[in-house]
Structure formats: C-alpha cells, structure tokens
Design a protein around this motif. Structure first.
Motif, PDB file in Angstrom:
ATOM      1  N   PRO A 201     -18.940  25.713  78.739  1.00 19.46           N
ATOM      2  CA  PRO A 201     -17.809  26.596  78.398  1.00 19.46           C
ATOM      3  C   PRO A 201     -18.269  27.707  77.442  1.00 19.46           C
ATOM      4  N   GLU A 203     -17.749  30.881  77.185  1.00 21.55           N
ATOM      5  CA  GLU A 203     -16.770  31.833  76.664  1.00 21.55           C
ATOM      6  C   GLU A 203     -16.046  31.293  75.435  1.00 21.55           C
ATOM      7  N   ILE A 204     -16.068  29.981  75.246  1.00 22.96           N
ATOM      8  CA  ILE A 204     -15.400  29.368  74.083  1.00 22.96           C
ATOM      9  C   ILE A 204     -16.399  29.058  72.975  1.00 22.96           C
ATOM     10  N   ASP A 208     -16.692  30.917  69.170  1.00 19.18           N
ATOM     11  CA  ASP A 208     -15.696  30.181  68.385  1.00 19.18           C
ATOM     12  C   ASP A 208     -16.356  29.015  67.649  1.00 19.18           C
ATOM     13  N   ALA A 211     -14.405  25.655  67.784  1.00 11.59           N
ATOM     14  CA  ALA A 211     -14.475  25.080  69.125  1.00 11.59           C
ATOM     15  C   ALA A 211     -15.856  24.483  69.385  1.00 11.59           C
ATOM     16  N   MET A 242     -12.576  18.946  76.189  1.00 10.05           N
ATOM     17  CA  MET A 242     -13.263  20.217  76.398  1.00 10.05           C
ATOM     18  C   MET A 242     -14.215  20.098  77.583  1.00 10.05           C
ATOM     19  N   MET A 663      -6.577  28.472  70.030  1.00 13.88           N
ATOM     20  CA  MET A 663      -7.812  28.727  69.301  1.00 13.88           C
ATOM     21  C   MET A 663      -8.023  30.230  69.101  1.00 13.88           C
TER      22      MET A 663
END
Length: 666
Positions: A201, A203-204, A208, A211, A242, A663
């Motif tokens: 993931p 992009e997260i 972040d 995250a 997640m 988030m």
C-alpha cells in the motif's frame, strides 16, 4: 559561497538605511539561521501579514525612536514578489530601501516549483549537492530525483526488494522527515515499475507516518509467531486491517536496528505472546510485553543511551528538539513507573542526562527561541501559530475545526492519556507532533497567545489575566470573516460537561471551536506527590469516559480535532523566596514578573543562577526572572509541581490530531 544564506546575509550591512523592505515570496528571511544572522548584524525584523498588528509594532517600537533621532536597522518582510512591494503603505515605501529574495536565484538550474515545496531546513543539503554535482538545467522529474537522492538519501532505482524499501521508510519515518507530496508521488511512480511492490500500500505508507507504524504494528505479532515456531513452519493466516504483504523481513540486519529503537521509544508497542519465555533471549524480546524488573531496567538503559547519543546541539533546528522531547517524555514515564531500589539505581543516570539536557536546551533557547516567533504557521511551531494553521484548513478544505487546549498537559502526561485511550478505544488514531509554548510558560501568556493567534506583545493590557481569551479568539476569526455564530469558545471543561459542549456545537452555523479543559491544571496545583503522583491522577482521569466522549462528540459533529496544551510542568525544589515586597507584578513559583529591569536585577543578585528572560514577543515593562533549573521560588524544604520556567517539559508541549479511522495528515 559556503552557504545559501550568504547570498542573502551579504545584503544586510548595518547603518545603510534605517528601514529595509524585503520581498520574500519563499519565506527565506524567516529561516532560523537567516534570522539569527540578521539579528547578529543588528537588524530587527517584522513580517507584514496582519496590517493592524504590524502598524502597532511599527509605530510603538520604531517610529517613536526615529522621531527622537535614534537610528534603527529595521527589516519589513512581505511574502510577495518584488513588484508587489508597491502594495505596502506609502510612508514605508518612501522611507525604505528595497530588496528581493527567492529560491530561483539561489537554485537557478533546478525546477522552481519543486524547490519551493521543500522546507527551509532542507536547503542546506540541496545547496551542498548543487555545489558538488553542478547539475545542468533540470526539469521537474529530474529535479525531483536529484532532491530525493541528495536531500532525503532516497535512490528509488536502487530499491529492489522489501528490505530495501523498509530501510528507506524506517529511516524517514523514524526521523519524522517531511517530504513534499510531489516527491512522494515521483518516488511511488518509480517503485510501481517493480512488480515486487504490487501488493504494497505505497500510497499510504510512504507519506503517512502513523499509517506506516500501524502497518508494522499489525505485522509484528505474525513475525513473532514465525520466530517462535522456527523456520519452515506454517503460520495460521490472519486478518489484517491494512492491505499489503503479511510477512516482513524484520530480522534483516538493516531493519533490526530501527525496530529496536521504535519499541524502546514507544513508537511501536510490545505485544503479549504465548511463547514469551522462549523468546526471552532473542533480539525480538524488546517487542514482547514483559512487566519484569529486568525488562524495565533494560529498556531504561537503552532509552538513556539513545537520548545521550541524540541530544541536540545549540545549533540544532527546532525539529530536533521536538523529536528529543518525545523520547525524553518516554523516559520520564518509564523512570517514574519504577519503585524502590530500581528507581534509586536509575536515578543517577537519569539525573546526569537531565543536567546535560537543561544546560543544552537553555543555551539553545537563548540563541534560537526568538527566531521561532515569525516562522510560517504550517506546520505550527509555536502556540500562537495555531489559529492561522486552523484558518488555512477552514479556508482550503472547508472543514470544521476544534482546538482543545488541555491546560498544563506535559508531554509525558499526554503519553499516559494516549496509552489509556489506545487500550480502551482502539478505533482512535493519534497524529503526534509538538509545539513550543510561550516563555514565561504561564497560562495568561501562553494560552492567551494560542487563542489570540498573536505574540503576547499584542495583548499587553490582558497579559496578567485570561479574561480576554474569548474576545481574542472571536477577533481572530472575525478577521478571517467568520461571524460570531460560527465561532465557539468554552473554558473550565473536564468533568462531566460534555452535554454543555454538545449544546454549543448544535448551532447550525458553528464552524470553529476553542475548548479549554482545565482538569490537568487543577490536578497539578493540588499535587503533593511529584511527577509520579501526576501520572497516577492523570491516568485515573483518562480512565473516565470524559475525553473519549468529548472526542466522539466533536467527530460526530464533523470537526477536525487538534489537542494541545498551553504549557507543561515539572517537579521543582525550593530555592528560597525573594523578599521584594509588593514590587513584583506576579509572584509565581517558577517565575517572577517585574515592571522594570532594575527591580529584576536587584532580585537576581540574591539568586545568581536565575535566568533573566529577554523581551522578544513580550510587552514592554514585562520583565521575567525565571527560577534556576528544576527549582522554585519557595521555601527550600518544599517541592512542588509547577510551571512558568524554561525546562523542556514546560516549553515543548503536545500537538495531536485526533482521528477516527480517517488518516488525513496534519
């Protein structure tokens, strides 16, 4: 030139002109090193942002001196292009010489939009790379890759396998590095060309921080299962919230050192495990819940070692002190959880580090604190930046915002609250940052600045009281074109008054809420059991449903929640009471306030280790004498928990964005 700053500072020669007007679209003059250099040359700087606030400072501090024939070196900074200086008042344009600075002149071969997205703290590395590698004219993507490699030490094309990616992300997020969105997008675009990362993931977890740590935390128990079962054993599949690979290479040599520190510093939480005994002699034990005396002492020793090696210098950027303050709060919490002989054994180590910290931090404050006042408000660095930071969100995102000020909440006490909330309400998410309180760290100074959105110099008539907070909060938002019906202010919260808050928030036009929760401050002023007693009572309060109910109410009403504090607190021993009669305007325990420097100097003669605090950002005729380190102006046989001074626990306070599932980054 050795530094990009030289190109700017060379323009500041004293006694050339009493007034200099500087167009500064990229905020270069507000960078900490530039501010220090400008001040060292005898110049004073005022940003031209709020017309009324500027005119007040300009007329009261400078025009009156010029009328008396005195010379000053004043710089007025306008965040605009050079041609827009003509928008300044006519009297300034007539009196001042004109300068202009921008990043395009300093980095002529790099893409201007890419460079302007960087924080000023990143420019040193970029300037050094420009000098070493002398790149030709670079476009957007080439500039992004140049910056990623030479500023953030990320070479996307060299990341071939999961351990490479984890190492890069761990280094970034452990340090708390901010990387512009455009650079993250280019980094992810390159990574996506490698099919190894198809299920990650990216992009997260790339951008972040919270995250990413949540991603690691979820997968850590899986790794412990594998470590306890042995190589080649099948592990039961598990449900993770997640997306992404389940099996992470935590035991890779480049990864282990970060994982160890993350658990020690509280960024990852140890988990219970059925095979805890068999894992006791393994390196993974640092991430296994263990309440034993030996484990506590091991964690404390490792944390002290980490903090000793990372104690910032007097030349450090403020962000380094933010990071250190977070680790120091973990140490305070862990140290005071010990008892008896364990506490006594650890005391000397903690005291030695604390003495170094107090000396280093005070030296840094005297050199750099004044330069923080005029820094840009995003991200906020000082409490008075908060309203402007919130206003940008209201304007840009059309959201409702709430600033919850927990009066007197120190960073270590926030950790107590966070740990309770994490256990009882796992759906909450906390984005942890820090801000500087105002010195002296008094409620009437610091909290009032937080609601006024201005330095204390701009509310001299109420500097000794908090009665004007509602009016100052309302005035700030009126300047942002919000009506009275759209702005809420409530204080004295903390005990079963959520219904009153709900009633206030029910107004259909309400957009902005300023809420003061004073429970921790009440606990502090009645505390006789020191820091450990504070932790115990704050823990009992956090166990009650109040805070969660308040957060849930705000979330249900659609508010973006930011929790902060006006000051922290420390345990302090008495050093004697000044006998100044009635001459002190405020006779506090950690700080005394005097109407003149002569009176303050007379008291300091009896307390030579006390600190005479400068007037940067404070009203005229407001002279503070701060008690020596970890001491208070009370009877020598007494100890208190108090505030008003310059310890790191009093000045660096939490700034927490509180979310539910969502988030959205600070």
């Amino acid at each position: 030139m050795n530094s990009w700053r030289d190109q700017i500072l060379n323009e500041f020669t004293p006694n050339v002109a009493k007034l200099t007007l500087a167009a500064d679209p990229d905020g270069l003059l507000l960078e900490e090193g530039i501010l220090e250099g400008v001040r060292d040359r005898g110049f004073e700087l005022i940003p031209f942002e709020d017309h009324i606030a500027f005119r007040y400072a300009y007329e009261s501090k400078f025009r009156s001196r010029w009328d008396r024939g005195e010379h000053t070196d004043l710089v007025v900074v306008l965040r605009s292009q050079a041609s827009d200086l003509n928008g300044l008042p006519f009297d300034l344009l007539q009196a001042g010489r004109k300068l202009s600075f921008n990043l395009g002149d300093i980095f002529p071969n790099l893409s201007y939009p890419v460079v302007t997205a960087l924080e000023t703290g990143d420019l040193d590395a970029l300037y050094g790379a420009q000098q070493r590698h002398a790149p030709g004219q670079l476009g957007d993507n080439a500039t992004k890759e140049f910056v990623l490699r030479h500023v953030f030490e990320i070479a996307p094309e060299l990341i071939k396998q999961p351990s490479d990616l984890l190492r890069v992300l761990l280094r970034r997020h452990y340090r708390g590095r901010r990387i512009p969105d455009a650079l993250d997008a280019r980094f992810i675009q390159i990574l996506r060309q490698n099919k190894v990362f198809d299920e990650w993931p990216l992009e997260i977890i790339v951008s972040d921080r919270e995250a990413f740590f949540a991603f690691l935390q979820e997968r850590w128990p899986v790794f412990l299962d594998q470590a306890s079962a042995g190589a080649g054993k099948d592990i039961e599949p598990c449900n993770l919230s997640m997306d992404g690979p389940v099996d992470l290479p935590f035991d890779h040599d480049d990864i282990r050192v970060y994982i160890d520190n993350l658990f020690i510093e509280g960024l990852l939480q140890p988990v219970p495990h059925a095979a805890a005994d068999s894992l006791k002699d393994s390196w993974v034990h640092i991430g296994v819940q263990d309440a034993s005396r030996e484990d506590q002492l091991l964690r404390l020793d490792k944390l002290i070692a980490n903090l000793n090696s990372s104690l910032p210098s007097e030349e450090a950027r403020h962000t380094e002190w933010f990071r250190f303050a977070r680790g120091w709060a973990e140490l305070i919490l862990l140290f005071h959880e010990m008892s008896g002989s364990d506490h006594e054994d650890a005391f000397q180590k903690v005291q030695s580090l604390r003495d170094q910290l107090d000396e280093r931090f005070t030296g840094w404050l005297l050199k750099r604190y004044a330069g923080l006042v005029n820094l840009p408000p995003a991200p906020p660095v000082m409490l008075h930046h908060m309203p402007r930071f919130l206003a940008r969100q209201v304007e840009d995102d059309a959201v409702k915002v709430a600033m919850v000020v927990v009066d007197g909440l120190a960073m270590d006490q926030w950790l107590v609250i966070r740990n309770i909330l994490n256990k009882k309400y796992p759906g909450l998410r906390f984005r942890e940052q820090s801000v500087f309180a105002w010195v002296p760290t008094l409620t009437s100074v610091s909290r009032q600045a937080a609601f006024a959105g201005k330095a204390p110099a701009f509310f001299p008539n109420s500097i000794m009281t908090t009665n004007k907070e509602p009016a100052l909060w309302a005035q700030f938002w009126a300047d942002q074109r919000l009506s009275q019906q759209e702005v809420i202010f409530m204080k004295g919260l903390g005990d079963g008054d959520v219904e009153n808050v709900a009633e206030a928030l029910s107004h259909p036009k309400a957009k902005v809420a300023g809420l003061v929760v004073d429970k921790v401050d009440k606990i502090m002023h009645g505390m006789e059991m020191g820091t450990a007693g504070m932790h115990n009572q704050v823990r009992q309060w956090a166990e009650q449903p109040y805070l969660h109910s308040l957060f849930e109410l705000l979330q249900d009403k659609g508010y973006r929640i930011f929790l902060t504090s006006d000051h922290g607190n420390i345990e302090a021993a008495g050093c004697g009471r000044p006998k100044e009669g009635g001459v002190a305007d405020l006779r506090g325990e950690r700080v005394r306030i005097y109407p003149g420097a002569i009176l303050r100097d007379q008291v300091k003669e009896r307390f030579p280790d006390a600190l005479e605090w400068g007037s940067a950002g404070l009203p005229e005729n407001y002279f503070a004498l701060i008690a020596p380190a970890r001491r208070a102006f009370i009877n020598e046989k007494i100890s208190i928990v108090g505030h008003g001074g310059v310890s790191i626990e009093e000045i660096i306070v939490p700034l927490i964005q509180i979310e539910k599932e969502s988030m959205n980054a600070l």
